[in-house]
Scaffold this active site. Structure first.
Site, short mmCIF file in Angstrom:
data_model
loop_
_atom_site.label_atom_id
_atom_site.label_comp_id
_atom_site.label_asym_id
_atom_site.label_seq_id
_atom_site.Cartn_x
_atom_site.Cartn_y
_atom_site.Cartn_z
CG HIS A 134 44.96 -21.92 5.28
ND1 HIS A 134 45.67 -23.44 6.43
CD2 HIS A 134 44.38 -23.20 4.57
CE1 HIS A 134 46.05 -24.50 6.09
NE2 HIS A 134 44.81 -24.62 5.14
CG ASP B 171 45.71 -22.10 10.60
OD1 ASP B 171 46.07 -22.19 9.19
OD2 ASP B 171 46.28 -23.17 11.35
CG ASP C 51 46.48 -28.85 4.18
OD1 ASP C 51 46.19 -26.96 4.11
OD2 ASP C 51 46.00 -29.55 5.35
CD GLU D 243 41.89 -25.05 6.65
OE1 GLU D 243 41.18 -25.47 5.92
OE2 GLU D 243 42.82 -25.06 7.91
CD GLU D 244 45.08 -27.55 9.03
OE1 GLU D 244 44.62 -28.24 9.55
OE2 GLU D 244 45.63 -27.88 7.97
CG ASP E 180 39.63 -22.02 0.60
OD1 ASP E 180 41.31 -22.33 0.61
OD2 ASP E 180 39.27 -22.07 1.57
CG HIS F 6 46.55 -32.84 7.75
ND1 HIS F 6 44.89 -32.60 8.57
CD2 HIS F 6 46.17 -32.17 6.84
CE1 HIS F 6 44.71 -31.78 8.17
NE2 HIS F 6 45.36 -30.89 7.25
C1 LIG Z 1 36.34 -38.28 -7.52
C2 LIG Z 1 37.52 -38.44 -7.03
C3 LIG Z 1 37.61 -38.36 -5.28
C4 LIG Z 1 38.63 -38.49 -4.99
C5 LIG Z 1 38.94 -38.77 -3.64
C6 LIG Z 1 39.26 -36.85 -2.93
C7 LIG Z 1 41.10 -36.14 -3.51
C8 LIG Z 1 41.18 -35.41 -3.17
C9 LIG Z 1 41.96 -34.52 -3.00
C10 LIG Z 1 42.89 -33.65 -2.84
C11 LIG Z 1 42.94 -33.55 -1.51
C12 LIG Z 1 42.96 -31.81 -0.59
C13 LIG Z 1 42.13 -31.58 0.24
C14 LIG Z 1 42.85 -30.86 1.37
C15 LIG Z 1 42.24 -29.91 2.11
C16 LIG Z 1 42.61 -30.22 3.18
C17 LIG Z 1 42.14 -28.87 4.62
C18 LIG Z 1 41.97 -29.35 5.59
O1 LIG Z 1 43.14 -30.30 5.42
N1 LIG Z 1 41.45 -28.73 6.38
C19 LIG Z 1 40.73 -28.90 8.35
C20 LIG Z 1 40.35 -28.40 8.41
C21 LIG Z 1 39.76 -28.32 9.89
S1 LIG Z 1 38.35 -27.13 10.59
C22 LIG Z 1 37.33 -28.05 10.87
C23 LIG Z 1 40.44 -30.57 8.18
O2 LIG Z 1 40.17 -31.43 9.19
O3 LIG Z 1 39.36 -31.03 7.26
ZN LIG Z 2 43.99 -26.53 4.77
ZN LIG Z 3 44.22 -29.06 6.05
#
Ligand SMILES: CCCCCCCC/C=C\CCCCCCCC(=O)N[C@@H](CCSC)C(=O)O
Ligand SMILES: [Zn+2]
Ligand SMILES: [Zn+2]
Length: 515
Positions: free
Chosen positions: A135, A137, A167, A201-202, A228, A475
């Site tokens: 994404h 945004d 992100d 997406e956000e 993704d 974020h």
């Molecule tokens: C076994 C070990 C555990 C480790 C923990 C987690 C580590 C995570 C590492 C990386 C993850 C990055 C994830 C980024 C994805 C972000 C996507 C996002 O911000 N999405 C928004 C979507 C909004 S709509 C509901 C969100 O707020 O989730």
């Molecule tokens: Zn994201």
């Molecule tokens: Zn995000």
């Protein structure tokens, strides 16, 4: 008498020692003798694969990402987006990736005004296509607290700083960059694939990814897998694991956002009621924070993550992880200590917004708050809502559900799962230092859930090595990506596209390295 007592004590002690020894023997037997045999070995290591970048390629690759970061594609709220920037992003990619936009076998469509769908036609129509999703945004960024302004894309000490560097413009631009490089090398694709770049997406992805998914569904498309964002190569997240490990999300948590509000008669603050709307709401919020949702360790795929990684742990943790049937109460207690691992084992509660009050001497007529829950894969939104009501236990607090969806189904993870084997192959090619690949949970949400009707094989993974400190930047403040890390991401995608061109997975063979 004393002798008999000593004898009884000795016998008791022997009995106890015997039980302890027997228990230890069972543990060792299970750990080292009765250990399940590793799955068939599929891939062997390959020598250098020829992703060689000239100095010019390197500059181009870096500048393409920096240029994208500078475009302020911010999603503020579901009805507030910077649409000028979203349109500018569309013009930008056209300019930066000429080969992608001019190839005869690539169809480009704009969906929902600002999202992009690329259909890359492979030469073999028999092969089921796959999809790469990203994404454009980003979430808002404060001006303060950054070492370089969030939309400056400034390069410092080998890192590019800016909102969207992890992100998720790194994926959006990285996918197109990898394809651009392949096209310039005249690589002829065999397996068709889709690239989806969402613009909202956000803020839930209803206008972008959802519409792309609907369109593909209407066209009767089925995908062999979808990749993704959502997890990464984790370095230093798990106590007792030294090497970086690739954790690929096989599901993502559900979400439930509720708005809580309390209304009360306003009046003069000199004669206040016993409780104001703020006090009542604050009490409810405090109860939610003080009573976390139940620990669900063992009921979702988190246990599979640890089992897969068991041999990566140092002694005695390796023994503990191999015997979760015995040690899971201790392990679950350890996991709940860190926010990122706590998120794996329970539905999380985050109070994210609070608004109330008008003036220092007015009794506030209303107080409002937003609480964001991320639902553990073993629970459903409905169940979580019931727990919220019981915990708040105050009818004066109105609960409105704003947005909710259940956790994603679990994607396949075995030797026949095409996507998984392609990821293993590609990780082995590009990240030889990664010794384990494990299934995991994406603790956040992604656009991928909109594609559930097109495939049951949805995977969440960004080919980036991230440390706990990097995770806080997503974020947060000072989001950044290392230039080297971004090059590796592009290399991974470049290799992934080629590796996916295989007709069918090779038969397992004995003398190869297994990830
Ligand atoms: C076994 C070990 C555990 C480790 C923990 C987690 C580590 C995570 C590492 C990386 C993850 C990055 C994830 C980024 C994805 C972000 C996507 C996002 O911000 N999405 C928004 C979507 C909004 S709509 C509901 C969100 O707020 O989730
Ligand atoms: Zn994201
Ligand atoms: Zn995000």
């Amino acid at each position: 008498m004393a002798g008999r007592l000593r004898g009884a004590a000795l016998a008791g002690c022997l009995g106890l020692c015997g039980t302890a020894l027997a228990l230890l023997a069972v543990v060792l037997l299970r750990a080292y003798v009765l250990r399940p045999a590793p799955g068939p070995r599929v891939w062997g290591r390959r020598p250098e694969l020829g992703f060689e970048l000239s100095a010019r390629d390197r500059r181009e690759l870096k500048e393409a990402l920096r240029g994208a970061i500078k475009i302020q594609t911010v999603s503020f709220s579901p009805d507030d987006q910077n649409t000028t920037a979203l349109a500018e992003f569309g013009n930008y990619i056209k300019k930066v990736f000429p080969a992608v936009f001019s190839a005869k076998f690539i169809q480009h469509e704009i969906i929902g005004e600002y999202s992009h769908l690329f259909t890359v036609q492979g030469s073999d129509p028999q092969l089921t296509p796959y999809m790469l999703l990203a994404h454009m945004d980003v979430v808002p960024a404060s001006q303060e607290g950054w070492v370089a302004p969030p939309f400056s894309a400034e390069e410092r000490g080998g890192f590019i700083y800016g909102r969207g560097t992890m992100d998720n413009k790194n994926s959006a631009i990285g996918i197109l960059q990898a394809l651009e490089f392949l096209l310039r090398k005249d690589y002829r694709l065999r397996r068709s694939f889709y690239i989806g770049i969402g613009h909202d997406e956000e803020i839930y992805g209803h206008k972008g990814a959802r519409k792309i998914a609907d369109l593909l569904e209407a066209r009767g498309v089925k995908l062999s897998f979808l990749l993704d964002e959502g997890s990464a190569i984790l370095d230093g997240f798990i106590k007792g694991i030294k090497a970086p490990v690739a954790v690929i999300g096989i599901t993502e948590k559900g979400a439930l956002t509720v708005k809580l509000s309390v209304e009360k008669e306003p009046g003069h603050s000199s004669a206040p009621p016993k409780e104001t709307s703020i006090g009542i709401l604050a009490g409810a919020l405090s109860r939610l924070e003080q009573n976390p949702m139940p620990n669900m360790f063992g009921h979702g795929p988190e246990i599979r993550t640890l089992e897969h990684l068991a041999s990566e742990f140092t002694f005695p943790l390796n023994l503990i992880m191999t015997n979760l049937w015995l040690f899971s109460p201790i392990v679950s207690r350890i996991l709940q200590q860190m926010p990122s691992t706590n998120a794996l084992i329970r539905t999380t509660t985050a109070i994210t917004m609070f608004n109330a009050g008008i003036k220092t001497n007015i009794i506030p007529p209303s107080a409002k708050a937003t609480v964001n829950f991320r639902i553990h894969p073993s629970q459903k939104a409905e169940e979580v809502l019931e727990i919220i009501k019981t915990t708040i236990a105050d009818d004066r607090v109105k609960i409105d559900v704003q947005e909710t969806f259940d956790p994603n189904p679990i994607s396949p993870w075995d030797n026949q799962a095409f996507g998984v084997q392609i990821f293993r192959r590609t990780l082995l090619d590009v990240f030889p230092e990664v010794s384990s690949v494990a299934p995991g949970i994406c603790i956040a949400n992604t656009d991928s859930r909109h594609f559930a009707k097109l495939t049951d094989a949805i995977y969440l993974f960004n080919p980036l090595i991230i440390k706990p400190d990097d995770f806080l930047r997503i974020h947060g403040l000072n989001e950044r990506i290392s230039v080297e890390g971004y090059e590796k991401q592009v290399e991974f995608l470049y290799q992934l596209i080629q590796n996916s061109d295989i007709k069918k997975l090779p038969e397992p063979h004995a003398n190869s390295h297994e990830l």
